[in-house]
Scaffold this motif. Structure first.
Motif, short mmCIF file in Angstrom:
data_model
loop_
_atom_site.label_atom_id
_atom_site.label_comp_id
_atom_site.label_asym_id
_atom_site.label_seq_id
_atom_site.Cartn_x
_atom_site.Cartn_y
_atom_site.Cartn_z
N GLU A 267 0.83 -1.21 0.00
CA GLU A 267 0.00 0.00 0.00
C GLU A 267 0.86 1.26 0.00
O GLU A 267 0.50 2.26 -0.64
CB GLU A 267 -0.94 -0.03 1.21
N ASP A 268 2.00 1.22 0.67
CA ASP A 268 2.90 2.37 0.66
C ASP A 268 3.44 2.63 -0.75
O ASP A 268 3.50 3.78 -1.21
CB ASP A 268 4.07 2.13 1.62
N ILE A 269 3.86 1.56 -1.43
CA ILE A 269 4.40 1.72 -2.79
C ILE A 269 3.30 2.19 -3.73
O ILE A 269 3.53 3.04 -4.60
CB ILE A 269 5.04 0.41 -3.27
N ALA A 270 2.09 1.65 -3.57
CA ALA A 270 0.96 2.10 -4.40
C ALA A 270 0.71 3.59 -4.19
O ALA A 270 0.45 4.33 -5.15
CB ALA A 270 -0.29 1.29 -4.06
N GLN A 271 0.79 4.02 -2.95
CA GLN A 271 0.59 5.44 -2.65
C GLN A 271 1.68 6.30 -3.28
O GLN A 271 1.40 7.37 -3.83
CB GLN A 271 0.54 5.65 -1.13
N ASP A 272 2.91 5.80 -3.24
CA ASP A 272 4.01 6.53 -3.87
C ASP A 272 3.78 6.68 -5.37
O ASP A 272 3.98 7.77 -5.93
CB ASP A 272 5.33 5.81 -3.62
N TYR A 273 3.36 5.59 -6.01
CA TYR A 273 3.07 5.67 -7.45
C TYR A 273 1.96 6.69 -7.72
O TYR A 273 2.02 7.46 -8.67
CB TYR A 273 2.64 4.31 -7.99
N GLY A 274 0.92 6.68 -6.86
CA GLY A 274 -0.19 7.60 -7.04
C GLY A 274 0.23 9.06 -6.89
O GLY A 274 -0.19 9.92 -7.66
N HIS A 275 1.09 9.33 -5.94
CA HIS A 275 1.56 10.70 -5.74
C HIS A 275 2.42 11.17 -6.90
O HIS A 275 2.33 12.29 -7.35
CB HIS A 275 2.37 10.79 -4.44
N GLU A 276 3.27 10.26 -7.40
CA GLU A 276 4.13 10.61 -8.55
C GLU A 276 3.29 10.94 -9.76
O GLU A 276 3.56 11.89 -10.50
CB GLU A 276 5.07 9.46 -8.86
N GLU A 277 2.23 10.14 -9.98
CA GLU A 277 1.36 10.37 -11.13
C GLU A 277 0.64 11.71 -11.00
O GLU A 277 0.49 12.45 -11.96
CB GLU A 277 0.36 9.21 -11.25
N HIS A 278 0.22 12.00 -9.78
CA HIS A 278 -0.51 13.26 -9.56
C HIS A 278 0.38 14.46 -9.83
O HIS A 278 -0.01 15.42 -10.50
CB HIS A 278 -1.03 13.30 -8.12
#
Length: 279
Positions: A267-278
């Protein structure tokens, strides 16, 4: 005692062919081991054919007809049982997967097929086949999603997957695709549908550095082991090999993060990917 009858094409050809094999073997007064000796295979291989967890190849169909006196029955019907939308090296493993009660697997380089989203699968297949027409890629994606539907059934198999951290960090399809893929895996875990552990980079050398593995257990048939490489695959039923790889999987789970810590990392890595995309 009646002999084998023509199979109903509306039913499961593999299951019916297995039932007819058991009928013909028992009529001939042979055990699975005795019939296996005549085909130069193990008794467990015969058991898997009868249970429908392995497909019947034409060379074995011919030998079975000869050994059991069934004329050309198995040769005529093995073709219908062998039809599949999957590549030949993988089709038998998919069929076994659908019959399994428990599946344990290690995925070193990518999120394993049963856990994939359509977008992630599309990126994987496009990497495999960079010049394939779009409709071919979509057919492959649809087939993979049909496999993944196995997890929609709450009574389906226990799936225990060890994912290498490399599979989580490799940006397959881009950040948005990876964020969705990892959230999907986390969702399956939170719904108590699968067990997932992450083998972190910090674990160093481990027992399965040479590749992936999949162990499958069945209700009424011996276990199977599947090895996969680039464009190749092999099912193995040798008890010694299966036992060795089962121990390998146990060593992997011992080196991996706990299920709770693995979920937190995913979930942490998924959140990191989401923030980078944003951004």
């Amino acid at each position: 005692m009646p002999g084998p009858r023509d199979l109903d094409p509306s039913s499961s050809p593999r299951a019916l062919l297995g039932a007819e094999l058991r009928h013909a073997r028992e009529k001939a007064g042979l055990s699975q081991e005795e019939l296996g000796q005549r085909l130069f295979v193990s008794g467990s291989f015969i058991g898997q054919l009868e249970a429908g967890t392995r497909r019947m190849q034409r060379e074995y169909a011919r030998l079975l007809d000869e050994a059991l006196g069934t004329e050309d029955f198995f040769q005529r019907h093995c073709g219908a049982a062998a039809k599949s939308r999957y590549p030949e090296h993988f089709a038998e493993a998919v069929e076994a997967e659908a019959e399994a009660t428990e599946i344990r697997q290690y995925a070193p380089l990518l999120i394993s097929g049963l856990l994939q989203t359509p977008a992630y699968a599309r990126a994987v297949f496009r990497a495999y086949r960079p010049t394939a027409p779009a409709e071919v890629i979509e057919e492959l994606v649809a087939a993979r999603m049909d496999r993944a539907a196995l997890l929609d059934d709450p009574t389906g198999p226990l799936l225990w997957t060890v994912l290498d951290e490399a599979a989580l960090r490799r940006r397959t399809g881009g950040r948005e695709v990876m964020a969705e893929a990892l959230r999907h895996v986390a969702g399956l875990v939170r719904r108590n549908r699968v067990i997932v552990q992450v083998l972190p980079f910090g674990a160093g050398a481990h027992a399965s550095m040479e590749g992936s593995m999949k162990l499958m257990d069945f209700e009424d048939a011996p276990p199977l082991l599947y090895f996969e490489g680039v464009g190749t695959g092999r099912l193995e039923d040798d008890p010694t090999t299966v036992r060795y790889q089962r121990r390998t999987f146990q060593l992997l789970t011992a080196c991996a993060l706990s299920p709770a810590d693995s979920l937190a990392l995913i979930e942490d890595i998924a959140q990191d990917y989401g923030h980078e995309e944003h951004h």
